[in-house]
Design a protein around this motif. Structure first.
Motif, PDB file in Angstrom:
ATOM      1  N   GLY A  67       0.809  -1.213   0.000  1.00  0.00           N
ATOM      2  CA  GLY A  67       0.000   0.000   0.000  1.00  0.00           C
ATOM      3  C   GLY A  67       0.841   1.261   0.000  1.00  0.00           C
ATOM      4  O   GLY A  67       0.448   2.293  -0.557  1.00  0.00           O
ATOM      5  N   SER A  68       2.025   1.194   0.607  1.00  0.00           N
ATOM      6  CA  SER A  68       2.894   2.380   0.647  1.00  0.00           C
ATOM      7  C   SER A  68       3.481   2.711  -0.721  1.00  0.00           C
ATOM      8  O   SER A  68       3.980   3.811  -0.936  1.00  0.00           O
ATOM      9  CB  SER A  68       4.024   2.165   1.657  1.00  0.00           C
ATOM     10  N   ILE A  70       1.677   2.852  -3.396  1.00  0.00           N
ATOM     11  CA  ILE A  70       0.606   3.437  -4.199  1.00  0.00           C
ATOM     12  C   ILE A  70       0.414   4.903  -3.840  1.00  0.00           C
ATOM     13  O   ILE A  70       0.261   5.236  -2.670  1.00  0.00           O
ATOM     14  CB  ILE A  70      -0.717   2.668  -3.983  1.00  0.00           C
ATOM     15  N   GLY A  71       0.388   5.761  -4.826  1.00  0.00           N
ATOM     16  CA  GLY A  71       0.020   7.166  -4.648  1.00  0.00           C
ATOM     17  C   GLY A  71       0.902   7.916  -3.683  1.00  0.00           C
ATOM     18  O   GLY A  71       2.041   7.581  -3.440  1.00  0.00           O
ATOM     19  N   GLY A  75      -4.047   9.544   0.005  1.00  0.00           N
ATOM     20  CA  GLY A  75      -4.332   8.342  -0.786  1.00  0.00           C
ATOM     21  C   GLY A  75      -3.405   7.195  -0.428  1.00  0.00           C
ATOM     22  O   GLY A  75      -3.815   6.045  -0.369  1.00  0.00           O
ATOM     23  N   ARG A  76      -2.151   7.546  -0.162  1.00  0.00           N
ATOM     24  CA  ARG A  76      -1.177   6.528   0.236  1.00  0.00           C
ATOM     25  C   ARG A  76      -1.548   5.960   1.602  1.00  0.00           C
ATOM     26  O   ARG A  76      -1.471   4.749   1.815  1.00  0.00           O
ATOM     27  CB  ARG A  76       0.212   7.134   0.273  1.00  0.00           C
ATOM     28  N   VAL A  78      -4.530   5.787   2.959  1.00  0.00           N
ATOM     29  CA  VAL A  78      -5.712   4.943   2.774  1.00  0.00           C
ATOM     30  C   VAL A  78      -5.300   3.604   2.162  1.00  0.00           C
ATOM     31  O   VAL A  78      -5.774   2.538   2.589  1.00  0.00           O
ATOM     32  CB  VAL A  78      -6.766   5.659   1.892  1.00  0.00           C
ATOM     33  N   ALA A  79      -4.413   3.627   1.183  1.00  0.00           N
ATOM     34  CA  ALA A  79      -3.947   2.396   0.543  1.00  0.00           C
ATOM     35  C   ALA A  79      -3.204   1.512   1.543  1.00  0.00           C
ATOM     36  O   ALA A  79      -3.350   0.286   1.534  1.00  0.00           O
ATOM     37  CB  ALA A  79      -3.056   2.721  -0.655  1.00  0.00           C
ATOM     38  N   MET A  80      -2.443   2.125   2.446  1.00  0.00           N
ATOM     39  CA  MET A  80      -1.718   1.349   3.454  1.00  0.00           C
ATOM     40  C   MET A  80      -2.682   0.687   4.436  1.00  0.00           C
ATOM     41  O   MET A  80      -2.509  -0.479   4.793  1.00  0.00           O
ATOM     42  CB  MET A  80      -0.711   2.248   4.189  1.00  0.00           C
ATOM     43  N   ALA A  82      -5.894  -0.034   3.884  1.00  0.00           N
ATOM     44  CA  ALA A  82      -6.613  -1.072   3.144  1.00  0.00           C
ATOM     45  C   ALA A  82      -5.723  -2.291   2.928  1.00  0.00           C
ATOM     46  O   ALA A  82      -6.174  -3.435   3.045  1.00  0.00           O
ATOM     47  CB  ALA A  82      -7.109  -0.520   1.804  1.00  0.00           C
ATOM     48  N   GLY A  83      -4.457  -2.054   2.617  1.00  0.00           N
ATOM     49  CA  GLY A  83      -3.516  -3.158   2.440  1.00  0.00           C
ATOM     50  C   GLY A  83      -3.307  -3.941   3.721  1.00  0.00           C
ATOM     51  O   GLY A  83      -3.220  -5.171   3.705  1.00  0.00           O
TER      52      GLY A  83
END
Length: 147
Positions: A67-68, A70-71, A75-76, A78-80, A82-83
């Motif tokens: 996730g880190s 991404i973006g 946004g990063r 949130v991706a972390m 979610a990951g």
């Protein structure tokens, strides 16, 4: 902010790994041996103990790492998150699926004090209904052995 967030996730993951690896100690003074007679033996299947906690932590850390990548910014983050959540769920499921099973038996023993005790254990050849036995230990560590 991202470094602080990642540090907190890493600290949480470390705590989870340590908690998953911790096992309650078996005090030698708590060893219990009871006597009795087998009333029933039922075949069963025993699933080996899966370390789903370790799988969840490894999956969560992998998810945070991916996730880190991404973006950037919020946004990063949130991706972390979610990951981490998705990776934890996937890691726990993979650990559960990897757990094998073995043949076992449920042994019902009437103790000399009149209490009926059920012990699930790996197959112990030679046990039969009516046989006098010892029940060694207690809880999930109990085993039925011939006298």
């Amino acid at each position: 902010m991202t470094t602080s967030f990642f540090s907190r996730i890493a600290a949480l993951a470390t705590a989870l790994v340590l908690a998953a690896c911790a096992a309650p100690g078996q005090d030698a003074s708590s060893m219990v041996i009871r006597q009795g007679k087998i009333e029933q033996i039922t075949p069963t299947t025993i699933r080996s103990e899966a370390h789903t906690g370790v799988g969840a932590v490894v999956g969560g850390l992998t998810g945070v790492g991916l996730g880190s990548l991404i973006g950037g910014g919020t946004g990063r983050d949130v991706a972390m998150v979610a990951g981490a959540i998705g990776g934890s769920m996937a890691g726990a499921q993979i650990a559960n699926n990897a757990a094998g099973s073995m043949p076992g038996q449920e042994v019902f023993v009437r103790t000399d004090s009149g209490v009926l005790v059920e012990v699930t254990q790996p197959v112990m050849p030679g046990l039969r209904v009516g046989q006098r036995v010892f029940i060694q230990g207690q809880g999930h560590m109990a085993r039925v052995v011939p006298q």
